[in-house]
Design a protein around this motif. Structure first.
Motif, PDB file in Angstrom:
ATOM      1  N   GLU A   4     -35.768 -16.800  -2.654  1.00  0.00           N
ATOM      2  CA  GLU A   4     -35.390 -18.039  -3.340  1.00  0.00           C
ATOM      3  C   GLU A   4     -35.842 -18.054  -4.802  1.00  0.00           C
ATOM      4  OE1 GLU A   4     -38.840 -19.155  -0.464  1.00  0.00           O
ATOM      5  OE2 GLU A   4     -37.033 -17.893  -0.465  1.00  0.00           O
ATOM      6  N   ASP A   5     -36.758 -17.131  -5.136  1.00  0.00           N
ATOM      7  CA  ASP A   5     -37.222 -17.034  -6.528  1.00  0.00           C
ATOM      8  C   ASP A   5     -36.357 -16.096  -7.363  1.00  0.00           C
ATOM      9  OD1 ASP A   5     -39.331 -18.757  -6.016  1.00  0.00           O
ATOM     10  OD2 ASP A   5     -40.690 -17.126  -5.439  1.00  0.00           O
ATOM     11  N   TRP A   6     -35.381 -15.427  -6.728  1.00  0.00           N
ATOM     12  CA  TRP A   6     -34.492 -14.504  -7.461  1.00  0.00           C
ATOM     13  C   TRP A   6     -33.391 -15.308  -8.142  1.00  0.00           C
ATOM     14  CZ3 TRP A   6     -33.412 -10.254  -3.218  1.00  0.00           C
ATOM     15  CH2 TRP A   6     -34.626  -9.683  -2.826  1.00  0.00           C
ATOM     16  N   SER A   7     -33.762 -16.090  -9.124  1.00  0.00           N
ATOM     17  CA  SER A   7     -32.796 -16.953  -9.809  1.00  0.00           C
ATOM     18  C   SER A   7     -32.757 -16.612 -11.298  1.00  0.00           C
ATOM     19  CB  SER A   7     -33.165 -18.421  -9.615  1.00  0.00           C
ATOM     20  OG  SER A   7     -34.468 -18.692 -10.120  1.00  0.00           O
ATOM     21  N   GLY A   8     -31.806 -17.234 -11.990  1.00  0.00           N
ATOM     22  CA  GLY A   8     -31.681 -16.991 -13.420  1.00  0.00           C
ATOM     23  C   GLY A   8     -31.199 -15.582 -13.742  1.00  0.00           C
ATOM     24  N   THR A   9     -30.309 -15.045 -12.912  1.00  0.00           N
ATOM     25  CA  THR A   9     -29.801 -13.686 -13.126  1.00  0.00           C
ATOM     26  C   THR A   9     -29.216 -13.546 -14.532  1.00  0.00           C
ATOM     27  OG1 THR A   9     -29.279 -13.493 -10.755  1.00  0.00           O
ATOM     28  CG2 THR A   9     -28.188 -11.943 -12.266  1.00  0.00           C
ATOM     29  N   GLU A  10     -29.686 -12.552 -15.265  1.00  0.00           N
ATOM     30  CA  GLU A  10     -29.230 -12.331 -16.638  1.00  0.00           C
ATOM     31  C   GLU A  10     -27.969 -11.468 -16.700  1.00  0.00           C
ATOM     32  OE1 GLU A  10     -30.512 -13.427 -19.616  1.00  0.00           O
ATOM     33  OE2 GLU A  10     -31.794 -14.755 -18.446  1.00  0.00           O
ATOM     34  N   ARG A  11     -27.881 -10.484 -15.812  1.00  0.00           N
ATOM     35  CA  ARG A  11     -26.739  -9.566 -15.847  1.00  0.00           C
ATOM     36  C   ARG A  11     -26.409  -9.099 -14.438  1.00  0.00           C
ATOM     37  NH1 ARG A  11     -26.284  -3.715 -19.020  1.00  0.00           N
ATOM     38  NH2 ARG A  11     -24.692  -2.817 -17.625  1.00  0.00           N
ATOM     39  N   LEU A  12     -25.109  -8.979 -14.186  1.00  0.00           N
ATOM     40  CA  LEU A  12     -24.643  -8.477 -12.904  1.00  0.00           C
ATOM     41  C   LEU A  12     -23.370  -7.679 -13.142  1.00  0.00           C
ATOM     42  CD1 LEU A  12     -24.918  -8.622  -9.743  1.00  0.00           C
ATOM     43  CD2 LEU A  12     -23.300 -10.515  -9.853  1.00  0.00           C
ATOM     44  N   ASP A  13     -23.316  -6.444 -12.647  1.00  0.00           N
ATOM     45  CA  ASP A  13     -22.119  -5.624 -12.777  1.00  0.00           C
ATOM     46  C   ASP A  13     -21.382  -5.584 -11.445  1.00  0.00           C
ATOM     47  OD1 ASP A  13     -22.795  -5.123 -15.370  1.00  0.00           O
ATOM     48  OD2 ASP A  13     -23.556  -3.102 -15.020  1.00  0.00           O
ATOM     49  N   VAL A  14     -20.126  -5.957 -11.477  1.00  0.00           N
ATOM     50  CA  VAL A  14     -19.263  -5.892 -10.297  1.00  0.00           C
ATOM     51  C   VAL A  14     -18.428  -4.624 -10.431  1.00  0.00           C
ATOM     52  CG1 VAL A  14     -17.394  -7.021  -9.037  1.00  0.00           C
ATOM     53  CG2 VAL A  14     -19.200  -8.399 -10.089  1.00  0.00           C
ATOM     54  N   CYS A  15     -18.563  -3.693  -9.477  1.00  0.00           N
ATOM     55  CA  CYS A  15     -17.969  -2.362  -9.645  1.00  0.00           C
ATOM     56  C   CYS A  15     -17.099  -1.959  -8.452  1.00  0.00           C
ATOM     57  CB  CYS A  15     -19.067  -1.311  -9.804  1.00  0.00           C
ATOM     58  SG  CYS A  15     -20.274  -1.695 -11.091  1.00  0.00           S
ATOM     59  N   TRP A  16     -16.120  -1.078  -8.752  1.00  0.00           N
ATOM     60  CA  TRP A  16     -15.277  -0.529  -7.694  1.00  0.00           C
ATOM     61  C   TRP A  16     -14.709   0.811  -8.163  1.00  0.00           C
ATOM     62  CZ3 TRP A  16     -14.867  -1.859  -2.780  1.00  0.00           C
ATOM     63  CH2 TRP A  16     -13.828  -1.326  -2.010  1.00  0.00           C
ATOM     64  N   ASN A  17     -14.565   1.741  -7.228  1.00  0.00           N
ATOM     65  CA  ASN A  17     -13.958   3.038  -7.527  1.00  0.00           C
ATOM     66  C   ASN A  17     -12.549   3.107  -6.955  1.00  0.00           C
ATOM     67  OD1 ASN A  17     -16.339   3.952  -8.729  1.00  0.00           O
ATOM     68  ND2 ASN A  17     -17.110   4.861  -6.842  1.00  0.00           N
ATOM     69  N   PHE A  18     -11.560   3.339  -7.814  1.00  0.00           N
ATOM     70  CA  PHE A  18     -10.182   3.539  -7.383  1.00  0.00           C
ATOM     71  C   PHE A  18      -9.880   5.031  -7.395  1.00  0.00           C
ATOM     72  CE2 PHE A  18     -10.200  -0.686  -9.335  1.00  0.00           C
ATOM     73  CZ  PHE A  18      -9.540  -1.450  -8.373  1.00  0.00           C
ATOM     74  N   GLN A  19      -9.372   5.555  -6.301  1.00  0.00           N
ATOM     75  CA  GLN A  19      -8.972   6.964  -6.262  1.00  0.00           C
ATOM     76  C   GLN A  19      -7.501   7.046  -6.696  1.00  0.00           C
ATOM     77  OE1 GLN A  19      -8.569  10.426  -6.590  1.00  0.00           O
ATOM     78  NE2 GLN A  19     -10.600  10.187  -5.612  1.00  0.00           N
TER      79      GLN A  19
END
Length: 205
Positions: A4-19
């Motif tokens: 519950e203390d993992w808040s205030g996320t500064e950066r998040l990368d959403v990733c996917w590999n397309f073949q």
């Protein structure tokens, strides 16, 4: 730390590999050409990476195998990355906060947020026109040397302009037979159209 203390996320990368096989470079090149609302196109290197960004978010697509070579990954990893078009999305604070008011990591690292960001990034990416000419990736994938491809291309052009009788007057007998045989062995692509980039969300954990 408590989750519950993992808040205030500064950066998040959403990733996917397309073949996408030998068409990685062609996807990157076509993505760079797209004009997306409220986003500016950008690229790195010789169009090895292309994407769109604004002041708060960005998306990028790149050749994963080239990236693995640049970071000197083991040869096994480099081979596994062959044909992979990598997508990376960096959401804005506003998008993260809308999904999770406290930008909580345990909320953002969920399938639902991934789908929301991926859909938003992929929806405007439409490939409506065939690739002009010969896809670069096709050239790289061929077992023929580039000089053989050049010869076959030139000969096919002449074949489209002149009759066989006329061409035989221009070539020595053995050379004509060699060119004709080479042109038959190399099948050039025509009107290559890139398939839409899609994710099967049903297979996500």
């Amino acid at each position: 730390m408590k989750t519950e203390d993992w808040s205030g996320t500064e950066r998040l990368d959403v990733c996917w590999n397309f073949q996408v096989g030998h068409l990685v470079s062609d996807y990157v090149r076509e993505i760079h050409k797209l004009k997306l609302p409220y986003m500016k196109p950008y690229s790195y290197g010789h169009l090895e990476t292309a994407g769109h960004k604004n002041d708060s978010k960005k998306t990028m697509f790149y050749d994963k195998q080239i990236q693995c070579r640049d970071t000197k990954e083991p040869q096994e990893v480099i081979e596994q990355a062959r044909g992979i078009l990598r997508m990376e999305i960096r959401p804005s604070y506003k998008e993260m906060k809308k999904f999770s008011p406290k930008r909580s990591a345990v909320d953002l690292l969920k399938k639902e947020f991934f789908i929301q960001m991926a859909e938003a990034a992929l929806k405007p990416i439409q490939f409506t026109e065939p690739i002009e000419g010969i896809p670069f990736g096709w050239l790289q994938s061929q077992p023929f040397d580039i000089y053989q491809i050049e010869k076959a291309l030139a000969f096919k052009l002449l074949q489209s302009q002149f009759t066989e009788t006329e061409l035989k007057q221009l070539y020595r007998s053995g050379t004509y037979d060699n060119r004709r045989g080479l042109a038959r062995r190399i099948t050039f692509p025509s009107q290559t159209k890139l398939a839409p980039l899609k994710i099967d969300y049903g297979n996500l954990g």
